[in-house]
Design an enzyme around this catalytic site. Sequence first.
Site, short mmCIF file in Angstrom:
data_model
loop_
_atom_site.label_atom_id
_atom_site.label_comp_id
_atom_site.label_asym_id
_atom_site.label_seq_id
_atom_site.Cartn_x
_atom_site.Cartn_y
_atom_site.Cartn_z
N LYS A 220 1.01 -1.18 0.00
CA LYS A 220 -0.02 -0.16 0.03
C LYS A 220 0.73 1.14 -0.01
CE LYS A 220 -3.09 2.79 2.89
NZ LYS A 220 -3.63 3.08 4.15
N ASN B 24 -9.95 1.97 9.06
CA ASN B 24 -9.11 1.86 10.22
C ASN B 24 -9.45 2.46 11.58
OD1 ASN B 24 -6.97 1.40 12.41
ND2 ASN B 24 -5.34 1.55 11.18
N GLY C 235 -8.27 9.90 9.04
CA GLY C 235 -8.52 10.18 10.62
C GLY C 235 -9.69 11.28 10.78
N ALA D 234 -9.17 5.73 3.65
CA ALA D 234 -9.17 6.92 4.39
C ALA D 234 -10.61 7.79 4.42
CB ALA D 234 -8.22 7.74 3.94
N GLY D 235 -10.89 8.33 5.48
CA GLY D 235 -12.10 9.21 5.55
C GLY D 235 -13.35 8.59 6.06
#
Lengths: 65, 65, 65, 65, 270, 270, 270, 270
Positions: free
Chosen positions: E99, E209, E160, E187-188
């Site tokens: 990644k 995550n 985040g 992400a997001g």
Amino acid sequence: MRIVVNGDQTEVGSEELIAILQSLEFECDKVVVAVNQQFVAREQWPNYCVRSGDELDILSPIEGG
Amino acid sequence: MRIVVNGDQTEVGSEELIAILQSLEFECDKVVVAVNQQFVAREQWPNYCVRSGDELDILSPIEGG
Amino acid sequence: MRIVVNGDQTEVGSEELIAILQSLEFECDKVVVAVNQQFVAREQWPNYCVRSGDELDILSPIEGG
Amino acid sequence: MRIVVNGDQTEVGSEELIAILQSLEFECDKVVVAVNQQFVAREQWPNYCVRSGDELDILSPIEGG
Amino acid sequence: MSDPWNVYGTTLESRLFLGTARYPSPAIMEEAILRSGAEVVTTSLRRQSPEAQGGKSIWNRISSIGCRVLPNTAGCRSAKDAVTLAQMSREIFETNWIKLEVTGDEYNLQPDPYELVTATEQLIHLGFDVFPYTTEDLVVCQRLHELGCDVIMPWGAPIGTGKGLTNPYALETLRDRLPNTTLLVDAGIGLPSHAAKAMELGIDGVLINTAVATADDPVSMALAMSNAVQAGRLAYLAGPMAQSETAQASTPIVGTPFWHSQPREKASES
Amino acid sequence: MSDPWNVYGTTLESRLFLGTARYPSPAIMEEAILRSGAEVVTTSLRRQSPEAQGGKSIWNRISSIGCRVLPNTAGCRSAKDAVTLAQMSREIFETNWIKLEVTGDEYNLQPDPYELVTATEQLIHLGFDVFPYTTEDLVVCQRLHELGCDVIMPWGAPIGTGKGLTNPYALETLRDRLPNTTLLVDAGIGLPSHAAKAMELGIDGVLINTAVATADDPVSMALAMSNAVQAGRLAYLAGPMAQSETAQASTPIVGTPFWHSQPREKASES
Amino acid sequence: MSDPWNVYGTTLESRLFLGTARYPSPAIMEEAILRSGAEVVTTSLRRQSPEAQGGKSIWNRISSIGCRVLPNTAGCRSAKDAVTLAQMSREIFETNWIKLEVTGDEYNLQPDPYELVTATEQLIHLGFDVFPYTTEDLVVCQRLHELGCDVIMPWGAPIGTGKGLTNPYALETLRDRLPNTTLLVDAGIGLPSHAAKAMELGIDGVLINTAVATADDPVSMALAMSNAVQAGRLAYLAGPMAQSETAQASTPIVGTPFWHSQPREKASES
Amino acid sequence: MSDPWNVYGTTLESRLFLGTARYPSPAIMEEAILRSGAEVVTTSLRRQSPEAQGGKSIWNRISSIGCRVLPNTAGCRSAKDAVTLAQMSREIFETNWIKLEVTGDEYNLQPDPYELVTATEQLIHLGFDVFPYTTEDLVVCQRLHELGCDVIMPWGAPIGTGKGLTNPYALETLRDRLPNTTLLVDAGIGLPSHAAKAMELGIDGVLINTAVATADDPVSMALAMSNAVQAGRLAYLAGPMAQSETAQASTPIVGTPFWHSQPREKASES
């Protein structure tokens, strides 16, 4: 001599850029010129000779966004 | 000889990479190594000699996003 | 006689509305009046008598949204 | 006697509700009935008499959202 | 419903990739991964002092779960660093998958489109299967595709933030213009509805995550995200209704009772 | 995860109510209901000619599934008609439950707040368990609550539009101000992400019909909606992360490799 | 209110740049420009056949208005072509200003971040004042800034769509991270509210063409956009109220009439 | 541009109504009103103790400006109180106009649809020109219209929140379904772009207080709102472009230079 003017095959009788522009009836003070996608500044015109097969873009101002 | 290990100035007694790793008590099978930001593959280790001032990154797996 | 003026228990010496307003030093031309949550128009004032326990709202213009 | 059944003018030979339902071939246990926009519960049916011009709504379950 | 898909030659069932960072404990992380049904989890490499064997227990935990590992290059600011870190990852994690993250700004932590392309080119040359983390810029994604990426990972929002999809229109455009590329939103994502929406747009999968790890109950949130990803995928395949500006009754109109207009004469009686 | 809830004294597991109209066929309707896991389905009453026993087969099909039935008063324009229809529904469907619809406008088919309140009052007096279909207006919902409704069904958007939640802020306000009332979003859900979002806001359940019935594949969409409702519910309970305006890395920063700044002297060496 | 600003050494009053294409007639274009108060208009260069002097009348019209001209490189697909066209523009329009467009995708007509940066570098070296048309990608904009662009023109949405600001969050980030760069939103503005919103975010100006030129009444729309740009700018400077989740009365509460609670004893009477 | 409109028989030029509360000082209030061009301002009535003549100076200031006054019934919780307060307002403000507010909830301060209709009916009977402040519920607004209101004032968002238009779709529906009613958006406008958007939807005017009065610079914000209202109105009349999903160049395509494809043979040479 055959060159390409604004995308069209064109037969011209001179190799001198100014003569070509005049023979094609462009108003020289109202256009700008590129040869083979390279800018040819107005001060270069007097001595500029076009070669067979050259691609001329002769452009004028228009509206834009 | 002084080198930099994971950002810290470190005095080491050998120039051999494997000896250095062992002296610093890294478990060799659980780390990967770069010297001066270049990857040093495990198969290169046996013959790899570190020079004074070299920057070693000795990395282990952690969690990640 | 005790009445309620703008939420406050008030002792007044008259039962006549105009007299009450004057004794409480309201400027009569700058207020409007409700008694017991009912509008009392200005033209009713001369003959209007308040009874003990009545609730008077005496209001003036302010800013608003 | 003419009544309105589900919006349609209908000639019926009896004034008894159950008889009407049967003559029109409704399955009595699978419909519900309102007369003039008032609910007529099943237990009222045995004694219920329809009058000329009454509007009957005879409804059955369908899908819904 | 079985809906297997292919990621660089590997067949997967789950379309949810899960990150392994920021959980309250390794045990909760493990349970969250299991509950999510994720088959791929992300990891990283960091400097480790020999004495503080902090990372070890969590890595042992991760590797024991048996998921496929997708190592990242988080923290790299240049193509050069990212390529080095990718090579180190390949050796220790024993996978060609990487990644690829090359951060371009310290504030929004977004990918750098220039360094990203440079690193991608080198890594593909080195035989990696590159999962580039990128903005949603179509031309950047096209460039990555032309370089040989089968998988591209546009962000939904800065990492985040949990803001969801800040530019769904751009993601739709990506889907339209790169129909044969595997797209994962990375992400997001902050809520299941964000994940579902991404999938409804035809995105192939999502990587989450923070939203799982920092929920009050990460394990339940892991399941929630899993359900949402399935929901969105199913809906995409099921051919959703078209949105309409005007209302339309669902219950049939015909036979509506109590219609008080002039009663009709029955045709049979005329 | 078991998360039972109570609706007018009945304990349910599923938070998805499903409508039974507009499916391509009764068989598909049945399969969609089964796949969705719905325990409650909506039905209606219509004038039926004895010969054309059209409705019968579909009603037989619905009743054979064994779900709890929630009859509606769709099509009624006045409290009076709605009350009559509710009484008829109670007799034939043998349930006190009534989804009360009183349409106030022919264009957006929205509930009439005045007739709705009138009908609610009468029906509660008649012993019904009323599920009023209403706009998201807080004061209307408070009035319904004060009249005795344990369940209130605000719309998400006009019926059949699939626009999702046109005013999520108002739904949040409803949730805050009516914490002990069971809220179901009815009408307007077009996609799983809409359903998930409603549940994330703390709505207790959703009722869906058109989005499932008119999908190209209603059965898959039924499952999708079921997953989405679970996802949203789980997320609500799991305590989602707070949205943030600024990015934050998930992978740890400490120990990031290749940090080129002036190497530190180790404390132990100084 | 006078609020002059500086664009590559030129002081302007108006923050609205106007395009000159797609108007119903040259006369309407002229009137729209005048009504808008724009001081800068965009133009282009095209191949012209000597006989068909089509462009001439419109260019004569534009030049007669006396606005400053910002020529564009619309239609170019490579840095090389854009640089050549920029040089030709400089000669004929007698200005160092160039709105640099290098299209990277034929579908969304978005800028190519790679060719854009290459062309920018060359043009700055050639002495141009470059106005690069770019996506809202922060790192791309930072790169343009580092190359020497004082002005950057992120898009609001793809050109000609009128979708407004598809990613306002990204524009806010740009404003935060590039506080000293002049930002103009170019492309995508469809309505005055879009223009006002851009300015409220702190964007320094907007460039609009299609939304004005293709309105039913371009002259009125030109004035509308001018008003909107001023409105947004004024609001940005005026320090707007903070949004709140909870209501607050504007009319004072103190002294509300008809308060029926137990009347207070006046302190003076006790 | 002159665009006069009619409000209960009064011809106005400005479509911005301004509230008079919450300004830092009476002087700033006055200047804000003047700068806004508003022709109508709102006021209220409150209990006044004779000694504390606090309100007097501000009312003197308001009345000296010469605007038309629209008194409100802010703070009333019942139709009865609102009707009494309206009558008192009529006497002291010498106007039949009344902005009818009947609050139904202490938290979001929204109008009560039931009390509102009752009060409206009584006030119209008493000869008032009623401006009812209402939610955006279509059926409520239709009821108000049927009772005789020529003007209806739906909220944009709860008062004092500055959230803008929380449900623009509902406002569009109102405009469509009540084409001959004067609609003013009252409450919730926080920024010029909100005001412009309301007007673009065809709303006839807006009433603003908090967003102007509590801006850091109320006078500039007053002008900003005025510009925005004009912008939105002009745009509504000018017939905006239709939004499009796909990009379209504004600069003409024909004659794009440097087209490298096989040169065409000129027709004249064949």
